[in-house]
Write a protein that holds these residues in place. Structure first.
Motif, mmCIF file in Angstrom:
data_model
loop_
_atom_site.group_PDB
_atom_site.id
_atom_site.type_symbol
_atom_site.label_atom_id
_atom_site.label_comp_id
_atom_site.label_asym_id
_atom_site.label_seq_id
_atom_site.Cartn_x
_atom_site.Cartn_y
_atom_site.Cartn_z
ATOM 1 N N ALA A 56 0.828 -1.214 0.000
ATOM 2 C CA ALA A 56 0.000 0.000 0.000
ATOM 3 C C ALA A 56 0.857 1.258 0.000
ATOM 4 N N LYS A 57 1.992 1.218 0.680
ATOM 5 C CA LYS A 57 2.861 2.397 0.759
ATOM 6 C C LYS A 57 3.476 2.748 -0.599
ATOM 7 N N GLN A 58 3.441 1.798 -1.541
ATOM 8 C CA GLN A 58 4.001 2.050 -2.872
ATOM 9 C C GLN A 58 2.963 2.567 -3.863
ATOM 10 N N ILE A 59 1.716 2.698 -3.414
ATOM 11 C CA ILE A 59 0.654 3.169 -4.303
ATOM 12 C C ILE A 59 0.756 4.679 -4.447
ATOM 13 N N LYS A 60 1.364 5.112 -5.528
ATOM 14 C CA LYS A 60 1.534 6.537 -5.817
ATOM 15 C C LYS A 60 1.367 6.750 -7.314
ATOM 16 N N GLY A 61 0.698 7.812 -7.677
ATOM 17 C CA GLY A 61 0.508 8.113 -9.086
ATOM 18 C C GLY A 61 -0.547 7.232 -9.720
ATOM 19 N N GLN A 62 -0.444 7.070 -11.026
ATOM 20 C CA GLN A 62 -1.436 6.316 -11.795
ATOM 21 C C GLN A 62 -1.072 4.838 -11.804
ATOM 22 N N VAL A 63 -1.459 4.135 -10.746
ATOM 23 C CA VAL A 63 -1.167 2.711 -10.604
ATOM 24 C C VAL A 63 -2.460 1.972 -10.272
ATOM 25 N N GLY A 64 -2.386 0.663 -10.299
ATOM 26 C CA GLY A 64 -3.537 -0.165 -9.965
ATOM 27 C C GLY A 64 -3.108 -1.384 -9.183
ATOM 28 N N ILE A 65 -4.098 -2.109 -8.656
ATOM 29 C CA ILE A 65 -3.828 -3.358 -7.947
ATOM 30 C C ILE A 65 -4.615 -4.484 -8.603
ATOM 31 N N PHE A 66 -4.027 -5.661 -8.571
ATOM 32 C CA PHE A 66 -4.535 -6.803 -9.327
ATOM 33 C C PHE A 66 -4.526 -8.020 -8.410
ATOM 34 N N PHE A 67 -5.710 -8.512 -8.051
ATOM 35 C CA PHE A 67 -5.840 -9.678 -7.179
ATOM 36 C C PHE A 67 -6.038 -10.928 -8.025
ATOM 37 N N THR A 68 -5.343 -12.000 -7.668
ATOM 38 C CA THR A 68 -5.504 -13.260 -8.387
ATOM 39 C C THR A 68 -4.949 -14.412 -7.559
ATOM 40 N N ASN A 69 -5.353 -15.620 -7.938
ATOM 41 C CA ASN A 69 -4.772 -16.831 -7.349
ATOM 42 C C ASN A 69 -3.785 -17.495 -8.308
ATOM 43 N N SER A 70 -3.653 -16.935 -9.502
ATOM 44 C CA SER A 70 -2.737 -17.507 -10.497
ATOM 45 C C SER A 70 -1.297 -17.382 -10.015
ATOM 46 N N GLU A 71 -0.506 -18.361 -10.344
ATOM 47 C CA GLU A 71 0.885 -18.377 -9.909
ATOM 48 C C GLU A 71 1.659 -17.213 -10.531
ATOM 49 N N PRO A 72 2.632 -16.672 -9.797
ATOM 50 C CA PRO A 72 3.388 -15.517 -10.288
ATOM 51 C C PRO A 72 4.000 -15.703 -11.668
ATOM 52 N N GLU A 73 4.515 -16.896 -11.947
ATOM 53 C CA GLU A 73 5.136 -17.133 -13.248
ATOM 54 C C GLU A 73 4.129 -16.974 -14.381
ATOM 55 N N GLU A 74 2.898 -17.443 -14.140
ATOM 56 C CA GLU A 74 1.851 -17.327 -15.160
ATOM 57 C C GLU A 74 1.462 -15.865 -15.386
ATOM 58 N N VAL A 75 1.347 -15.111 -14.294
ATOM 59 C CA VAL A 75 0.945 -13.704 -14.391
ATOM 60 C C VAL A 75 2.002 -12.888 -15.120
ATOM 61 N N THR A 76 3.263 -13.040 -14.728
ATOM 62 C CA THR A 76 4.325 -12.251 -15.365
ATOM 63 C C THR A 76 4.476 -12.609 -16.842
ATOM 64 N N ALA A 77 4.350 -13.887 -17.160
ATOM 65 C CA ALA A 77 4.474 -14.303 -18.560
ATOM 66 C C ALA A 77 3.331 -13.724 -19.394
ATOM 67 N N TRP A 78 2.118 -13.693 -18.830
ATOM 68 C CA TRP A 78 0.972 -13.181 -19.570
ATOM 69 C C TRP A 78 1.129 -11.696 -19.867
ATOM 70 N N PHE A 79 1.501 -10.916 -18.864
ATOM 71 C CA PHE A 79 1.619 -9.479 -19.071
ATOM 72 C C PHE A 79 2.848 -9.126 -19.913
ATOM 73 N N ASP A 80 3.894 -9.945 -19.861
ATOM 74 C CA ASP A 80 5.040 -9.722 -20.741
ATOM 75 C C ASP A 80 4.639 -9.884 -22.209
ATOM 76 N N ASP A 81 3.671 -10.768 -22.443
ATOM 77 C CA ASP A 81 3.250 -11.076 -23.804
ATOM 78 C C ASP A 81 2.143 -10.148 -24.301
ATOM 79 N N PHE A 82 1.505 -9.406 -23.382
ATOM 80 C CA PHE A 82 0.385 -8.552 -23.761
ATOM 81 C C PHE A 82 0.873 -7.114 -23.949
ATOM 82 N N HIS A 83 1.104 -6.722 -25.174
ATOM 83 C CA HIS A 83 1.556 -5.359 -25.462
ATOM 84 C C HIS A 83 1.043 -4.938 -26.837
ATOM 85 N N PRO A 84 -0.267 -4.743 -26.979
ATOM 86 C CA PRO A 84 -0.846 -4.364 -28.275
ATOM 87 C C PRO A 84 -0.352 -3.003 -28.753
#
Length: 254
Positions: free
Chosen positions: A94-122
């Motif tokens: 919470a202390k790092q929430i500054k500026g135009q940021v968001g929070i993302f809740f999930t149960n997906s494993e970290p490796e899956e999440v990072t790989a998905w967002f690395d690949d999503f760049h339209p």
């Protein structure tokens, strides 16, 4: 003489402020999700486009919940001190929430999440303030729209707009035409509003929408892991606009 009520200037951009009840409901919503999910990610967006953020919502609707905008409310909901935090250790995020940021809740494993967002760049169209990623020179002849395959010339009724944006066009057989090559933009140079609009009209995309994951809170350990310490560059923020209605919609991505 009394002032006429009909002679009033009404701002079409005025937005109704959130009430205390609405903010309270949002805080409760975030806290309920903090209890529900295993991971909470802090993310930042480069070359913000509401349409792409909604695509993220759609693709993750069954396995995640996203909140974007109103950072002070999100931080308050999670709690910025050990005494205020809603889950053990989440105040570090919470202390790092500054500026135009968001929070993302999930149960997906970290490796899956990072790989998905690395690949999503339209790809998307640049806005004024972005830097040109390549030099674009419009050749002599009909001004073409590259949205269609094969490219098609602009219709005659758009010739005044092309001239207004800086193209020295003439009409030949009812088609806006350049009598000499025209350098629309130069690689590395900041785009003007006119250049950005022309690039959009001809169909040249120069930026990428990106969700950059900054940190991750783990419910099982209560620890926060820094994922990417680098921030979105000023160039990626150029022209970023999130209207209030879109922000409200993005706050509850289910």
């Amino acid at each position: 003489m009394p002032k006429s009520k009909r002679a009033q200037v009404v701002s079409l951009t005025k937005v109704t402020k959130k009430t205390r009840e609405q903010k309270g409901a949002l805080i409760q919503e975030i806290q309920q999700n903090a209890e529900k999910w295993e991971y909470c990610w802090l993310f930042e967006v480069g070359n913000m486009r509401n349409a792409h953020l909604k695509t993220v919502r759609k693709l993750w609707k069954d396995s995640a919940r996203m909140f974007f905008g109103r950072g002070a409310v999100m931080a308050k909901a999670l709690g910025t001190t050990p005494d205020e935090e809603c889950r053990t250790g989440v105040h570090k995020l919470a202390k790092q929430i500054k500026g135009q940021v968001g929070i993302f809740f999930t149960n997906s494993e970290p490796e899956e999440v990072t790989a998905w967002f690395d690949d999503f760049h339209p790809d998307d169209f640049a806005r004024a303030g972005n830097r040109a990623t390549r030099t674009i020179v419009l050749p002599e002849g009909p001004v073409l729209q590259y949205h269609s395959v094969p490219p098609e010339p602009f219709p005659h009724n758009e010739e005044p707009q092309l001239r207004k944006l800086g193209l020295r066009t003439v009409m030949k057989k009812g088609v806006p035409t350049l009598e000499a090559p025209h350098q629309l933009c130069e690689e590395g140079k900041t785009l003007t509003p006119e250049q950005a609009q022309l690039l959009k009209l001809i169909g040249e995309k120069m930026v990428e929408f990106r969700v950059r994951l900054r940190a991750r809170w783990d419910a099982s350990s209560g620890e926060v892991v820094q994922v990417d310490s680098s921030e979105i560059s000023p160039d990626e923020r150029a022209g970023d606009v999130v209207d209030e209605a879109a922000a409200d919609d993005a706050m509850f991505l289910s």
